[in-house]
Write a protein that holds these residues in place. Structure first.
Motif, PDB file in Angstrom:
ATOM      1  N   GLU A   1     -11.155  -5.210  -1.267  1.00 17.27           N
ATOM      2  CA  GLU A   1     -11.191  -3.749  -1.398  1.00 17.27           C
ATOM      3  C   GLU A   1     -11.528  -3.406  -2.846  1.00 17.27           C
ATOM      4  O   GLU A   1     -10.928  -3.951  -3.776  1.00 17.27           O
ATOM      5  N   TYR A   2     -12.488  -2.497  -3.017  1.00 14.65           N
ATOM      6  CA  TYR A   2     -12.937  -2.132  -4.362  1.00 14.65           C
ATOM      7  C   TYR A   2     -12.870  -0.625  -4.535  1.00 14.65           C
ATOM      8  O   TYR A   2     -13.385   0.137  -3.712  1.00 14.65           O
ATOM      9  N   GLN A   3     -12.214  -0.199  -5.606  1.00 12.70           N
ATOM     10  CA  GLN A   3     -12.164   1.213  -5.980  1.00 12.70           C
ATOM     11  C   GLN A   3     -12.697   1.328  -7.405  1.00 12.70           C
ATOM     12  O   GLN A   3     -12.107   0.790  -8.341  1.00 12.70           O
TER      13      GLN A   3
ATOM     14  N   LYS B   1     -12.458   4.053  -1.485  1.00 12.27           N
ATOM     15  CA  LYS B   1     -12.111   2.642  -1.445  1.00 12.27           C
ATOM     16  C   LYS B   1     -13.067   1.937  -0.490  1.00 12.27           C
ATOM     17  O   LYS B   1     -13.122   2.260   0.694  1.00 12.27           O
ATOM     18  N   TYR B   2     -13.825   0.991  -1.023  1.00 13.39           N
ATOM     19  CA  TYR B   2     -14.827   0.265  -0.249  1.00 13.39           C
ATOM     20  C   TYR B   2     -14.240  -1.080   0.178  1.00 13.39           C
ATOM     21  O   TYR B   2     -13.673  -1.806  -0.639  1.00 13.39           O
ATOM     22  N   ARG B   3     -14.431  -1.425   1.462  1.00 14.06           N
ATOM     23  CA  ARG B   3     -13.773  -2.613   2.007  1.00 14.06           C
ATOM     24  C   ARG B   3     -14.747  -3.491   2.787  1.00 14.06           C
ATOM     25  O   ARG B   3     -15.707  -2.990   3.386  1.00 14.06           O
TER      26      ARG B   3
ATOM     27  N   ASN C   1       0.832  -1.193   0.000  1.00 12.03           N
ATOM     28  CA  ASN C   1       0.000   0.000   0.000  1.00 12.03           C
ATOM     29  C   ASN C   1       0.868   1.244   0.000  1.00 12.03           C
ATOM     30  O   ASN C   1       1.799   1.378   0.805  1.00 12.03           O
TER      31      ASN C   1
ATOM     32  N   ASN D   1     -13.308   7.684  -6.263  1.00  9.03           N
ATOM     33  CA  ASN D   1     -11.985   7.503  -5.665  1.00  9.03           C
ATOM     34  C   ASN D   1     -12.050   6.900  -4.264  1.00  9.03           C
ATOM     35  O   ASN D   1     -11.016   6.630  -3.660  1.00  9.03           O
TER      36      ASN D   1
ATOM     37  N   ASN E   1      -9.508   6.605   6.983  1.00  9.70           N
ATOM     38  CA  ASN E   1     -10.071   5.263   6.903  1.00  9.70           C
ATOM     39  C   ASN E   1     -11.042   5.047   8.055  1.00  9.70           C
ATOM     40  O   ASN E   1     -10.668   5.172   9.226  1.00  9.70           O
TER      41      ASN E   1
ATOM     42  N   GLN F   1      -9.944   5.471 -10.915  1.00  9.21           N
ATOM     43  CA  GLN F   1      -8.967   6.430 -10.407  1.00  9.21           C
ATOM     44  C   GLN F   1      -9.088   7.743 -11.169  1.00  9.21           C
ATOM     45  O   GLN F   1      -8.111   8.418 -11.460  1.00  9.21           O
TER      46      GLN F   1
ATOM     47  N   LYS G   1      -9.028  -2.738 -10.023  1.00 10.98           N
ATOM     48  CA  LYS G   1     -10.122  -2.175  -9.231  1.00 10.98           C
ATOM     49  C   LYS G   1     -10.383  -2.969  -7.951  1.00 10.98           C
ATOM     50  O   LYS G   1     -10.748  -2.397  -6.924  1.00 10.98           O
TER      51      LYS G   1
END
Length: 418
Positions: free
Chosen positions: A321-323, A336-338, A57, A334, A378, A326, A286
Motif C-alpha cells: 500500500e502506497y500513500q 491509498k494505492y494498493r 489500521n 491522500n 475502498n 499526508q 509512505k
C-alpha cells in the motif's frame, strides 16, 4: 445525527437493493462439503492479496486477526459495509459458461470499550452453494433415456463477536467467537418415460467457533515500524439434521408422496484447525508491505463422500500500500494505492487434481474528508483462476470488483461548550 442517519440509510437502501438484485452465481465446486468458502476481507485488505494478519489500521475493521481491533481510532464508532460483484467464465475442454454474482459481503461494527479494550461484531457469509447438474443416460434393455436434473442452493452464515486487548505499548491479543448456521438444499428431478420423481434434501447446520490472535510491534527493523502477527483457530464441529421428501407422478396424474422424513441426525461436519502468520512493515511512512502465510489442516477432516478427498490447504499472500503524502490540502496525494498477489493450494482433490486458486489484485482507498481521522471508500479489483480443465474438470476465470465503505463516527467524544 445527520451523519448517523445518512449512514443508516446507505446500509438499509443498499441491503434492500442487493436483496432484489438478480444473481446467477454458480460453481460446480460448491457441490462438495459446505460449498465454496467466501474470502471475507474488509476495507482494502482484499486488494492487498488477502493479507492482514499483522496489519494495523485506524480506519478499517480487520477480520484477519482479532488482535488488530486495538488499532482503530480511539473514541470512535467504526462501521463497515461491503458489496462485491464477480464476473466469471467457467470453461471445460469443449464448452464455457458466463456467470454474474452480486452480494453484500459483510456488515460489521467496532467501538472502544476501554482505552485498552476494543470490540467488534458483524455478519458475513461463510460459504455459498449454487450448482446445476444435468445427466442423461440410456436405460439398459430399453429405448428410453433416464434424465436427471440436480440443483443445489443455500450456504452457511457467520455471526461474529471479537475483542482486542492491548497488553502494553507494543503487544495486543484478541479472540473472536462466532456462530455458524445455515441450510443447504438439493433437489433432484428424475425423468423416465412419462413419469417424474422429485427428491429433495435439506441439511441444516449449526455450531460455534473460536479464533485467537496476537500482534507485536517493533520499531526500526525492516522499516519505520514492523508488526508481527499470528492467528490460531480451533477445530469447529457443526451439528446437522436433514429433511428428506420424495414424490412420484405420471403424466396427467397427481403427485404421490413416497418418502417424508424429518430431523434425521447427520454426522458432525468438522471444520479444520487453522493457523496463520504475518508481517506488516511501514517504510518511510509512505509504503506498507504485508506478507501472510496460512495453513488449514483439512486432511484431518472426516468426509463420508468417496468422490473427493481433502488435503491440507496453504495460502500465501503479499500486498503493498502506497500513500504519497499526508498533506491534508491535496486530495490526490491522500489516496491509498494498493496491489497484491495470492496463491491458494485449495483443499479439494478431484480426479487426482487439486483445485487451486491464483489471484492478482489492485485497489484504491479514497478518503471522504481532509481530516486525518476520516471515513474511507475502498475500491478493490482482482483477477483470478480457480481449478483446471485437466481430467474433465472445470476452470473458473473470474473478475471480482468490491466496494467497501469504512465509516468512522466520533460517537464517544464529549461535547464542548464555548
Amino acid at each position: 445525527m445527520k451523519k448517523i442517519l445518512f449512514s443508516f440509510l446507505i446500509v438499509t437502501y443498499t441491503s434492500v437493493f442487493i436483496a432484489k438484485a438478480q444473481s446467477d452465481f454458480s460453481s460446480p465446486y460448491s457441490l462438495f462439503g459446505l460449498g465454496v468458502e467466501n474470502s471475507n476481507y474488509f476495507g482494502g485488505f482484499s486488494a492487498l492479496g488477502n493479507t492482514g494478519i499483522a496489519s494495523k489500521n485506524l480506519f478499517s475493521i480487520n477480520k484477519s486477526n482479532p488482535a488488530s481491533i486495538t488499532s482503530i481510532a480511539s473514541n470512535s464508532f467504526l462501521y463497515e459495509l461491503g458489496l462485491s460483484s464477480t464476473f466469471s467464465n467457467k470453461e471445460t475442454v469443449n464448452s464455457s459458461q458466463k456467470n454474474v454474482d452480486l452480494n453484500v459481503s459483510h456488515l460489521a461494527f467496532s467501538f472502544q470499550v476501554k482505552d485498552y479494550w476494543k470490540m467488534n461484531f458483524g455478519l458475513v457469509p461463510y460459504s455459498k452453494v449454487s450448482y446445476e447438474i444435468d445427466l442423461i443416460k440410456p436405460v439398459e434393455g430399453s429405448s428410453q433415456y433416464l434424465s436427471t436434473s440436480i440443483t443445489g442452493s443455500g450456504g452457511i452464515n457467520e455471526v461474529f463477536w471479537g475483542n482486542g486487548i492491548k497488553l502494553g505499548k507494543n503487544l495486543s491479543v484478541g479472540f473472536e467467537l462466532s456462530a455458524l448456521f445455515g441450510n443447504i438444499d438439493e433437489t433432484e428431478l428424475v425423468y423416465i418415460g412419462y413419469s417424474t420423481a422429485t427428491i429433495t434434501n435439506s441439511k441444516n447446520y449449526f455450531g460455534f467457533g473460536l479464533n485467537t490472535g496476537l500482534q507485536y510491534t517493533i520499531n526500526n527493523i525492516f522499516g519505520t515500524q514492523t508488526t508481527f502477527g499470528a492467528t490460531f483457530s480451533i477445530p469447529t464441529y457443526l451439528s446437522g439434521t436433514e429433511d428428506q421428501t420424495a414424490t412420484k407422478s405420471f403424466s396427467g396424474s397427481s403427485e404421490v408422496e413416497i418418502l417424508n422424513e424429518t430431523d434425521i441426525d447427520l454426522d458432525d461436519y468438522d471444520l479444520p484447525l487453522k493457523v496463520g502468520f504475518g508481517i506488516s512493515s511501514i517504510i518511510n511512512k509512505k509504503l506498507t508491505v504485508n506478507v501472510d502465510y496460512k495453513k488449514n489442516y483439512w486432511s484431518d477432516t472426516y468426509t463420508s463422500n468417496n468422490t473427493y478427498k481433502y488435503q491440507d490447504q496453504e495460502i500465501y499472500g503479499a500486498g503493498v500500500e502506497y500513500q504519497p503524502t499526508q498533506n491534508l490540502n491535496t486530495f490526490w496525494n491522500n489516496l491509498k494505492y494498493r496491489a497484491g498477489v495470492n496463491y491458494n493450494t485449495g483443499y479439494l482433490i478431484l480426479s487426482k487434481q487439486k483445485i487451486d486458486n491464483y489471484a492478482v489484485s489492485l485497489g484504491v482507498g479514497i478518503p471522504l474528508s481532509k481530516s486525518i481521522y476520516t471515513s474511507m471508500i475502498n475500491i478493490n479489483y482482482s483477477y483470478g483462476k480457480e481449478g483446471t480443465i485437466n481430467n474433465k474438470l472445470i476452470q473458473d476465470n473470474y473478475h471480482k470488483l468490491s466496494l467497501n465503505l469504512s465509516l468512522l463516527g466520533n460517537w464517544f467524544q464529549k461535547r464542548k461548550i464555548f
